[in-house]
Design an enzyme around this catalytic site. Structure first.
Site, PDB file in Angstrom:
ATOM      1  CD  GLU A  57      -2.621  -1.400   2.669  1.00  0.00           C
ATOM      2  OE1 GLU A  57      -4.086  -0.320   1.963  1.00  0.00           O
ATOM      3  OE2 GLU A  57      -2.035  -1.721   3.245  1.00  0.00           O
ATOM      4  NE  ARG A  81       8.693   6.758  -4.353  1.00  0.00           N
ATOM      5  CZ  ARG A  81       8.435   6.919  -5.766  1.00  0.00           C
ATOM      6  NH1 ARG A  81       7.261   6.882  -6.542  1.00  0.00           N
ATOM      7  NH2 ARG A  81       9.057   6.854  -6.774  1.00  0.00           N
ATOM      8  N   GLY A  84      -0.154   1.609   4.622  1.00  0.00           N
ATOM      9  CA  GLY A  84      -0.830   3.537   3.786  1.00  0.00           C
ATOM     10  C   GLY A  84       0.168   4.112   3.923  1.00  0.00           C
ATOM     11  CB  ALA A 131      -0.182   3.799   8.003  1.00  0.00           C
ATOM     12  CD  GLU A 148       6.077   4.470  16.362  1.00  0.00           C
ATOM     13  OE1 GLU A 148       6.040   3.449  17.906  1.00  0.00           O
ATOM     14  OE2 GLU A 148       6.640   4.754  16.667  1.00  0.00           O
ATOM     15  NE  ARG A 201       9.968   0.941  22.002  1.00  0.00           N
ATOM     16  CZ  ARG A 201       9.703   0.678  23.177  1.00  0.00           C
ATOM     17  NH1 ARG A 201       8.469  -0.477  22.916  1.00  0.00           N
ATOM     18  NH2 ARG A 201      10.288   1.256  23.800  1.00  0.00           N
ATOM     19  NE  ARG A 202       9.353  10.293  16.060  1.00  0.00           N
ATOM     20  CZ  ARG A 202      10.584  10.286  15.517  1.00  0.00           C
ATOM     21  NH1 ARG A 202      11.043  11.450  16.657  1.00  0.00           N
ATOM     22  NH2 ARG A 202      11.061  10.855  14.077  1.00  0.00           N
TER      23      ARG A 202
END
Length: 344
Positions: A221, A223, A238, A264, A279, A317-318
């Site tokens: 979903e 690029r 996405g 996403a 994430e 992750r943040r």
């Protein structure tokens, strides 16, 4: 005659100057048999090197007979079909995997990728951008940009509309080949030269550039930029993206291993090993400072993301409290919905 790297019998489009704009190869061959190579070479007058030789209808008919005698029924049937064509015909023979020097050579290599005969980075595409023509892709086929205004006027005079879908060097893949076992929701978002492994699903906002793609199965979903290859069982959420060599990634070859997840609006500018997760909303580049945590959540190091490139079982992750970017062991891998990847 030495063994050929690749060959293709094709039909294409030329401008008014006789310059090639594009070529369609119904069944390109990688490492063709000696008998097939010999039959084509002798009929078209091929001598050596990488050559794209124009064919006339009589030569195509002779090719059909020669290939039939050589026992290659598939290529013989193609040659027989070409013999009835009023369009420009070409036989492209590549002695070696060298940088393409003509439009027919470039298109043959793009076909090799989309026909799954080679994987991304598996054939030499050096200088391809400079070789291919920038053309208008229309409902009447490829049109030279200098000839487009006259064609548009003539269409209007005929009471027709010449619909220009895009102006680009690369056409959409599905006008040339539709690989078995894939789903593509928006065909304009997959360029010729993409490699889509069986079980790949490209959703409406997904995009796959040339010399890039998926091993399959996979849910895309986001690029996949030029040069990027995504391993089996991976998911690009996405709005996610991968930094290809044409997008500021330099010479670093970006790839994702098996069972990876880009959330996403996430992205990566480093290659990921197997079972890695980035994430949602987090973009990792080579210079990103990352706090490396042990299994208890204790910081054990601070590294640049490039030092973690290619390693497996990582979760990026943040920290929602401090804002720092952290990396720890990924304790779960992506499990794709099998029902979504039955594309037959």
């Amino acid at each position: 005659m030495s063994k050929l790297y690749s060959l293709g019998l094709g039909v294409g489009t030329q401008n008014q100057k006789g310059e090639w704009l594009e070529v369609f190869y119904p069944a390109p061959l990688l490492n063709p048999s000696d008998a097939t190579a010999q039959a084509i070479s002798q009929t078209v007058g091929y001598e050596d090197g990488n050559q794209a030789l124009a064919l006339n209808k009589q030569q195509a008919a002779e090719l059909a007979k020669a290939l039939s005698a050589a026992g290659d029924a598939e290529q013989a049937a193609i040659a027989e079909s070409l013999a009835s064509s009023e369009r420009p015909l070409v036989a492209t023979l590549l002695a070696a995997d060298e940088a393409p020097t003509s439009v027919p050579e470039g298109y043959l290599k793009l076909h090799l990728l989309s026909h799954r005969l080679v994987k991304p980075h598996g054939t030499n595409l050096t200088g391809l951008f400079g070789v291919l023509a920038n053309v208008a892709w229309t409902n009447q086929g490829a049109i030279d940009l200098a000839e487009l205004p006259a064609r548009q006027l003539q269409a209007r005079l005929n009471g027709e509309l010449l619909d220009v879908a895009c102006v680009d060097k690369f056409p959409k893949m599905t006008n040339y080949v539709v690989p078995a076992g894939v789903r593509i929701a928006h065909t304009a978002r997959v360029r010729l030269g993409a490699y889509l492994g069986e079980g790949t699903t490209i959703m409406h906002e997904g995009f796959v550039n040339f010399n890039a793609g998926t091993d399959g199965p996979g849910m895309i979903e986001g690029r996949i930029s030029a040069g990027v290859f995504v391993g089996a069982g991976s998911d690009l959420g996405g709005g996610s993206s991968t930094m290809g060599t044409l997008s500021g990634g330099g010479n670093i070859v970006i790839s994702l291993g098996k069972e990876c997840l880009l959330g996403a609006n996430a992205g990566t500018g480093i290659p990921l090993g197997d079972r890695c997760t980035v994430e949602s909303g987090l973009y990792i580049t080579a210079g990103t400072k990352v706090a490396v945590l042990d299994d208890s959540g204790k910081e054990v190091d601070v590294a640049k993301a490039r030092d973690l490139a290619g390693k497996s079982d990582l979760l990026f992750r943040r920290n929602s409290m401090s804002g720092r970017i952290e990396c720890l062991t990924n304790k779960s891998s992506v499990q794709l919905n099998e029902e979504l990847h039955v594309n037959a």
